[in-house]
Design a protein around this motif. Structure first.
Motif, PDB file in Angstrom:
ATOM      1  N   ARG A  87      16.162  -6.778   0.747  1.00 16.95           N
ATOM      2  CA  ARG A  87      16.530  -8.187   0.584  1.00 16.95           C
ATOM      3  C   ARG A  87      15.312  -8.949   0.090  1.00 16.95           C
ATOM      4  O   ARG A  87      15.310 -10.108  -0.146  1.00 16.95           O
ATOM      5  CB  ARG A  87      16.517  -8.672   2.324  1.00 16.95           C
ATOM      6  N   VAL A  88      13.975  -8.245  -0.418  1.00 18.21           N
ATOM      7  CA  VAL A  88      13.003  -8.682  -1.112  1.00 18.21           C
ATOM      8  C   VAL A  88      13.091  -8.613  -2.459  1.00 18.21           C
ATOM      9  O   VAL A  88      13.443  -7.591  -3.216  1.00 18.21           O
ATOM     10  CB  VAL A  88      11.846  -7.848  -0.519  1.00 18.21           C
ATOM     11  N   ILE A  89      12.794 -10.096  -3.046  1.00 16.69           N
ATOM     12  CA  ILE A  89      12.839 -10.053  -4.619  1.00 16.69           C
ATOM     13  C   ILE A  89      11.649 -10.908  -5.011  1.00 16.69           C
ATOM     14  O   ILE A  89      11.317 -11.674  -4.359  1.00 16.69           O
ATOM     15  CB  ILE A  89      14.346 -10.558  -5.032  1.00 16.69           C
ATOM     16  N   THR A  90      11.561 -10.557  -6.257  1.00 16.42           N
ATOM     17  CA  THR A  90      10.242 -11.435  -6.901  1.00 16.42           C
ATOM     18  C   THR A  90      10.468 -12.927  -6.757  1.00 16.42           C
ATOM     19  O   THR A  90      11.630 -13.267  -7.227  1.00 16.42           O
ATOM     20  CB  THR A  90      10.164 -11.061  -8.325  1.00 16.42           C
ATOM     21  N   GLY A  91       9.426 -13.638  -6.552  1.00 19.13           N
ATOM     22  CA  GLY A  91       9.491 -15.212  -6.535  1.00 19.13           C
ATOM     23  C   GLY A  91       9.891 -15.590  -5.289  1.00 19.13           C
ATOM     24  O   GLY A  91       9.827 -17.014  -4.791  1.00 19.13           O
ATOM     25  N   GLY A  94       5.406 -11.143  -5.492  1.00 22.42           N
ATOM     26  CA  GLY A  94       5.124 -10.691  -6.805  1.00 22.42           C
ATOM     27  C   GLY A  94       5.954  -9.537  -7.222  1.00 22.42           C
ATOM     28  O   GLY A  94       6.955  -9.301  -7.044  1.00 22.42           O
ATOM     29  N   ASP A  95       5.025  -8.349  -7.505  1.00 19.30           N
ATOM     30  CA  ASP A  95       5.734  -7.128  -7.812  1.00 19.30           C
ATOM     31  C   ASP A  95       5.462  -6.269  -6.391  1.00 19.30           C
ATOM     32  O   ASP A  95       5.119  -6.540  -5.266  1.00 19.30           O
ATOM     33  CB  ASP A  95       4.682  -6.197  -8.669  1.00 19.30           C
ATOM     34  N   MET A  96       6.495  -5.064  -6.537  1.00 18.88           N
ATOM     35  CA  MET A  96       6.658  -4.194  -5.467  1.00 18.88           C
ATOM     36  C   MET A  96       6.716  -2.866  -6.070  1.00 18.88           C
ATOM     37  O   MET A  96       7.083  -2.725  -7.164  1.00 18.88           O
ATOM     38  CB  MET A  96       7.666  -4.310  -4.754  1.00 18.88           C
ATOM     39  N   THR A  97       6.157  -1.690  -5.205  1.00 18.54           N
ATOM     40  CA  THR A  97       6.234  -0.398  -5.673  1.00 18.54           C
ATOM     41  C   THR A  97       7.357  -0.040  -5.858  1.00 18.54           C
ATOM     42  O   THR A  97       8.351  -0.167  -4.987  1.00 18.54           O
ATOM     43  CB  THR A  97       5.264   0.611  -4.951  1.00 18.54           C
ATOM     44  N   PRO A  98       7.855   0.855  -6.912  1.00 15.80           N
ATOM     45  CA  PRO A  98       9.274   1.425  -7.253  1.00 15.80           C
ATOM     46  C   PRO A  98       9.577   2.405  -6.084  1.00 15.80           C
ATOM     47  O   PRO A  98      10.802   2.785  -5.892  1.00 15.80           O
ATOM     48  CB  PRO A  98       9.333   1.950  -8.551  1.00 15.80           C
ATOM     49  N   LYS A  99       8.390   3.103  -5.792  1.00 18.43           N
ATOM     50  CA  LYS A  99       8.586   4.385  -4.685  1.00 18.43           C
ATOM     51  C   LYS A  99       8.038   3.998  -3.281  1.00 18.43           C
ATOM     52  O   LYS A  99       6.899   3.637  -3.384  1.00 18.43           O
ATOM     53  CB  LYS A  99       7.935   5.458  -5.183  1.00 18.43           C
ATOM     54  N   GLY A 100       8.937   4.211  -2.232  1.00 15.34           N
ATOM     55  CA  GLY A 100       8.095   3.965  -0.933  1.00 15.34           C
ATOM     56  C   GLY A 100       7.665   5.247  -0.475  1.00 15.34           C
ATOM     57  O   GLY A 100       7.347   6.252  -0.944  1.00 15.34           O
TER      58      GLY A 100
END
Length: 258
Positions: free
Chosen positions: A166-170, A190-196
């Motif tokens: 549910r989290v997106i940039t902006g 802002g950004d988020m890591t592609p790997k958890g």
């Protein structure tokens, strides 16, 4: 009352500069010098500290002495070879030994250089740890200096893996810190890591902060990432809800209403 209702994703995080770096010792050595530079600007390559290099410099002097002897031997044998008083093989062996010592000296000089703690980038010395005389650690948590740009700042937050879709940039972020209870704090995703992280089942999300944020580097915060808003909604305190009923105050008494 009526107002705007929001659906949020909860996260916790820490305030960090967008650009910063850690300085860690590469060897477990005694600290012999630390700069008085906390909070002061530095340039990339500036010396911040020094680790004990007495043993390494002693080894370097020994290697240099042996190199000097080999250089002398090479010149002497080269002259004998020119007069046919020595073999080319003996000269080649000495030249090879000399090259080996040149390489060993270069490697030893690199070891000595590694004992000098230098600023990895232009910026401010955000924090200095350790004291002269202590043994410097080499672990990830044994940081001696934090160097970075004090602005801009961001929050590095952890979001549960079930919430990350549910989290997106902006998206707008509402931020809470105990030191600023009376100040509404805001940011954006802002950004988020592609790997958890499968161990903690979280994803790392970077929340951008405005230039005038009062938050300080290292502060811990709680963040509510707004994923959906509805205007002119009926707002009821969560404490008043009980299943499918809401408690309403009537004539000084609580009454459960469907």
């Amino acid at each position: 009352q009526r107002g705007t209702a929001a659906e949020v994703v909860y996260a916790t995080g820490t305030v960090e500069p967008e650009k910063w770096a850690k300085v860690v010792a590469l060897s477990r050595k005694r600290i012999t010098k630390l700069c008085d530079c906390e909070g002061k600007p530095v340039k990339a390559g500036d010396q911040l500290g020094q680790l004990d290099d007495v043993e390494e410099r002693s080894t370097l002097r020994e290697l240099e002495a042996r190199r000097a002897r080999l250089e002398s031997d090479v010149e002497r044998i080269r002259g004998l070879v020119a007069r046919a008083a020595a073999t080319q093989t003996s000269l080649d062996q000495l030249v090879t030994q000399l090259a080996e010592y040149e390489a060993r000296i270069a490697a030893q000089e690199d070891r000595i250089a590694d004992l000098v703690l230098r600023a990895p980038m232009d910026g401010i010395v955000l924090r200095k740890d350790g004291e002269v005389g202590e043994i410097a650690g080499i672990g990830a948590s044994d940081v001696l200096f934090w160097v970075g740009q004090p602005k801009p700042l961001r929050i590095v937050a952890d979001v549960n893996e079930e919430d990350i879709p549910r989290v997106i940039t902006g998206q707008k972020v509402l931020i809470r810190n105990e030191g600023f209870k009376d100040h509404p704090l805001a940011g954006t995703v802002g950004d988020m890591t592609p790997k958890g992280d499968p161990a903690t089942k979280t994803f790392r999300v970077y929340l951008n902060l405005p230039p005038d944020t009062p938050l300080k580097i290292g502060m811990s915060v709680e963040a509510n990432i707004v994923t959906r808003e509805k205007a002119d909604a009926l707002l009821i305190p969560a404490e008043a809800l009980a299943g499918e009923k809401v408690f309403v105050l009537t004539d000084g008494r609580l009454k459960a209403v469907p």
